[in-house]
Design a protein around this motif. Sequence first.
Motif: not given
Length: 179
Positions: A120, A124, A175
């Motif tokens: 993820d 980005s 994250r």
Amino acid sequence: MTDGGAVQRGAPPPAAVELLRALHEEHGPDLLRYAMRHTHDRQFAEDVVQETFARAWKHPGRVAGDRGSARSWLFTVARNLIVDDLRSARHNREQTLEAVPEASTSDDVDAILDRILLADALASLSPEHRVVIVDAYYLGRPLREVAERLGIPEGTVKSRLHYGVRALRLAREERGIVR
């Protein structure tokens, strides 16, 4: 040790030993039930009874009176031992278990979660930064080869790699990936 029939210094006289034996036979089972009722722990209850009679051994004069006063003294000592344990730091911090827990087995949940979060974080990034990071770090290609494959100068690959790694580090921290 005895020396010529003399009693060891500090040991109670034989009459006191017999008194304590009789007290243990008479009050020991009741003390154990009392301690079990208040502790719900057989081992600790046995320790309380043992310590109660050890204190009676050290102070035979306290239990040498009539049966009622000796019983009262023994139960008071047992109660105080239980209360002292309940107030102790050990009691407040330790938890007893009925059964020993099974040994934990290693699973890959953390590693899988980290990979998902890392994917993820990589997604980005800008496509330019992502491709040089994947080629250089994950595929292990030399910078020269990455530059040739992408058709850009090697210095540009180095620059994109530098700024891409910084952006990836920030995305990972956002994250919660700290490794």
